[in-house]
Motif scaffolding. Structure first.
Motif, PDB file in Angstrom:
ATOM      1  N   GLN A  83     -29.895  49.326   8.350  1.00 25.87           N
ATOM      2  CA  GLN A  83     -29.409  47.951   8.349  1.00 25.87           C
ATOM      3  C   GLN A  83     -28.192  47.813   9.260  1.00 25.87           C
ATOM      4  O   GLN A  83     -27.272  48.631   9.226  1.00 25.87           O
ATOM      5  N   GLY A  84     -28.185  46.785  10.058  1.00 22.78           N
ATOM      6  CA  GLY A  84     -27.058  46.532  10.943  1.00 22.78           C
ATOM      7  C   GLY A  84     -27.265  47.002  12.368  1.00 22.78           C
ATOM      8  O   GLY A  84     -26.417  46.746  13.222  1.00 22.78           O
ATOM      9  N   PHE A  85     -28.386  47.682  12.646  1.00 22.61           N
ATOM     10  CA  PHE A  85     -28.599  48.172  14.003  1.00 22.61           C
ATOM     11  C   PHE A  85     -28.994  47.025  14.930  1.00 22.61           C
ATOM     12  O   PHE A  85     -29.406  45.949  14.501  1.00 22.61           O
ATOM     13  N   THR A  86     -28.883  47.272  16.217  1.00 21.73           N
ATOM     14  CA  THR A  86     -29.352  46.331  17.229  1.00 21.73           C
ATOM     15  C   THR A  86     -30.047  47.108  18.331  1.00 21.73           C
ATOM     16  O   THR A  86     -29.652  48.230  18.652  1.00 21.73           O
ATOM     17  N   HIS A  87     -31.089  46.511  18.905  1.00 20.06           N
ATOM     18  CA  HIS A  87     -31.765  47.132  20.047  1.00 20.06           C
ATOM     19  C   HIS A  87     -30.950  46.957  21.327  1.00 20.06           C
ATOM     20  O   HIS A  87     -31.194  47.643  22.308  1.00 20.06           O
ATOM     21  N   ARG A  88     -30.034  45.997  21.307  1.00 16.54           N
ATOM     22  CA  ARG A  88     -29.330  45.618  22.529  1.00 16.54           C
ATOM     23  C   ARG A  88     -27.936  46.222  22.602  1.00 16.54           C
ATOM     24  O   ARG A  88     -27.139  46.124  21.667  1.00 16.54           O
ATOM     25  N   LEU A  89     -27.633  46.828  23.744  1.00 15.72           N
ATOM     26  CA  LEU A  89     -26.298  47.309  24.052  1.00 15.72           C
ATOM     27  C   LEU A  89     -25.845  46.571  25.304  1.00 15.72           C
ATOM     28  O   LEU A  89     -26.577  46.549  26.300  1.00 15.72           O
ATOM     29  N   HIS A  90     -24.685  45.954  25.245  1.00 13.72           N
ATOM     30  CA  HIS A  90     -24.186  45.313  26.463  1.00 13.72           C
ATOM     31  C   HIS A  90     -23.216  46.267  27.138  1.00 13.72           C
ATOM     32  O   HIS A  90     -22.168  46.610  26.585  1.00 13.72           O
ATOM     33  N   LEU A  91     -23.579  46.714  28.342  1.00 15.88           N
ATOM     34  CA  LEU A  91     -22.782  47.711  29.052  1.00 15.88           C
ATOM     35  C   LEU A  91     -21.632  47.061  29.810  1.00 15.88           C
ATOM     36  O   LEU A  91     -21.800  46.002  30.429  1.00 15.88           O
ATOM     37  N   THR A  92     -20.468  47.693  29.743  1.00 15.19           N
ATOM     38  CA  THR A  92     -19.331  47.236  30.546  1.00 15.19           C
ATOM     39  C   THR A  92     -19.627  47.504  32.021  1.00 15.19           C
ATOM     40  O   THR A  92     -20.585  48.203  32.367  1.00 15.19           O
ATOM     41  N   THR A  93     -18.804  46.963  32.885  1.00 17.69           N
ATOM     42  CA  THR A  93     -18.990  47.189  34.328  1.00 17.69           C
ATOM     43  C   THR A  93     -18.963  48.677  34.650  1.00 17.69           C
ATOM     44  O   THR A  93     -19.791  49.179  35.424  1.00 17.69           O
ATOM     45  N   GLU A  94     -18.032  49.403  34.039  1.00 17.29           N
ATOM     46  CA  GLU A  94     -17.939  50.852  34.256  1.00 17.29           C
ATOM     47  C   GLU A  94     -19.200  51.565  33.768  1.00 17.29           C
ATOM     48  O   GLU A  94     -19.728  52.460  34.444  1.00 17.29           O
ATOM     49  N   GLN A  95     -19.699  51.161  32.610  1.00 21.79           N
ATOM     50  CA  GLN A  95     -20.910  51.767  32.070  1.00 21.79           C
ATOM     51  C   GLN A  95     -22.140  51.430  32.917  1.00 21.79           C
ATOM     52  O   GLN A  95     -23.018  52.272  33.111  1.00 21.79           O
ATOM     53  N   GLN A  96     -22.187  50.200  33.432  1.00 19.46           N
ATOM     54  CA  GLN A  96     -23.282  49.819  34.325  1.00 19.46           C
ATOM     55  C   GLN A  96     -23.260  50.671  35.591  1.00 19.46           C
ATOM     56  O   GLN A  96     -24.312  51.127  36.070  1.00 19.46           O
ATOM     57  N   ASN A  97     -22.078  50.898  36.138  1.00 19.47           N
ATOM     58  CA  ASN A  97     -21.956  51.726  37.338  1.00 19.47           C
ATOM     59  C   ASN A  97     -22.413  53.154  37.054  1.00 19.47           C
ATOM     60  O   ASN A  97     -23.074  53.780  37.896  1.00 19.47           O
ATOM     61  N   SER A  98     -22.075  53.658  35.870  1.00 22.09           N
ATOM     62  CA  SER A  98     -22.506  55.012  35.498  1.00 22.09           C
ATOM     63  C   SER A  98     -24.018  55.083  35.353  1.00 22.09           C
ATOM     64  O   SER A  98     -24.659  56.056  35.779  1.00 22.09           O
ATOM     65  N   PHE A  99     -24.609  54.036  34.751  1.00 23.08           N
ATOM     66  CA  PHE A  99     -26.062  53.994  34.595  1.00 23.08           C
ATOM     67  C   PHE A  99     -26.734  54.046  35.965  1.00 23.08           C
ATOM     68  O   PHE A  99     -27.686  54.810  36.184  1.00 23.08           O
ATOM     69  N   HIS A 100     -26.240  53.233  36.902  1.00 28.67           N
ATOM     70  CA  HIS A 100     -26.801  53.225  38.261  1.00 28.67           C
ATOM     71  C   HIS A 100     -26.605  54.584  38.942  1.00 28.67           C
ATOM     72  O   HIS A 100     -27.495  55.068  39.649  1.00 28.67           O
TER      73      HIS A 100
END
Length: 286
Positions: A116-133
């Motif tokens: 209970q309380g989980f979410t499928h969605r994570l909103h990545l910060t700009t730094e996290q988006q850059n790391s993902f890329h």
């Protein structure tokens, strides 16, 4: 690693190789109907303005969102044909992720923690988006001595990062509902899921919500991008897959997942999953 430009191609590669695959999707072939596949999925959205229906949760998509979906969760990206949705999707075979995990670090946490309380969605910060890329670019571009080791190492680092974000996000959202819920769509989806093992018809749903048959079908399709009957079937297949994987007999699964007879169950399951339920159960337990 080859970067696919088709989700279907990437899913097939992932499952066949029991590994992981990466797809860059923008001008893709028509998106799949509401579906389930035998691999985990990470979907990173580079631009937004769409909706994601995952099991009984309905999300707005914002640029920078990353969705984590497991092999039992039906999902559908809505209204994709009206404008392109640029995204990077990683498909991961569950058995492969087990080989990467340790006694202290379960790298499948973001896919399997569904308390209970989980979410499928994570909103990545700009730094996290850059790391993902950075990680995905390196995984799909390295082609030299040791490329297989570098590819695997980058992938493990990416999984560690995503799981850390998921765990932190879960702690923050334990008492919040992150999914987008619309009236009366919220109530309709909730009612379907609460009664998924019972006979559900359009007429029955319409009476429950004091709506006409045509109107309830129209607003559901408009909000979710799929039909009520397709959604109900997909949710039942999700339940059936989970039950079969846990060892429940095929003879019990069809009724416990809401199908009114075995022949309907066999036909729907085989069409959605690609193999009959008995073969799927045998494969899941091996």
């Amino acid at each position: 690693m080859v970067k696919d430009t088709s989700s279907k191609q990437a899913i097939e590669r992932c499952i066949t190789n029991k590994y992981f695959s990466v797809a860059y999707l923008c001008n893709e072939e028509n998106t799949m109907d509401i579906h389930i596949h035998d691999c985990y999925e990470m979907c990173f959205c580079i631009c937004g303005d769409k909706h994601f229906l995952i099991d009984n949760k309905f999300y707005d998509i914002v640029s920078g969102d990353l969705f984590v979906i497991n092999q039992f969760e039906s999902h559908y990206l809505t209204k994709i044909n009206q404008s392109a949705l640029e995204r990077i999707v990683i498909f991961i075979h569950p058995d492969f992720i087990k080989t990467l995990s340790s006694g202290h670090t379960n790298l499948s946490t973001c896919f399997t923690n569904r308390t209970q309380g989980f979410t499928h969605r994570l909103h990545l910060t700009t730094e996290q988006q850059n790391s993902f890329h950075f990680y995905t670019d390196k995984i799909t571009s390295v082609d030299s001595y040791g490329s297989d080791i570098i590819e695997k190492a980058c992938f493990m680092e990416l999984l560690v990062m995503i799981n850390r974000i998921y765990i932190d996000n879960f702690d923050l959202n334990t008492n919040e509902n992150d999914s987008k819920q619309e009236q009366p769509i919220e109530q309709i989806i909730q009612f379907i899921n609460q009664n998924i093992c019972k006979p559900i018809t359009i007429e029955y749903l319409a009476k429950q919500f004091y709506l006409s048959d045509s109107y309830i079908c129209r607003i559901f399709k408009s909000a979710t991008g799929t039909t009520i009957n397709k959604y109900i079937t997909a949710r039942r297949i999700s339940i059936a897959k989970s039950l079969l994987s846990s060892g429940t007999s095929v003879s019990d699964v069809y009724s416990q997942s809401g199908f009114n007879d075995y022949s309907n169950f066999l036909k729907a399951f085989t069409k959605a999953v690609g193999v009959p339920p008995k073969k799927y159960a045998l494969h899941s337990s091996s």
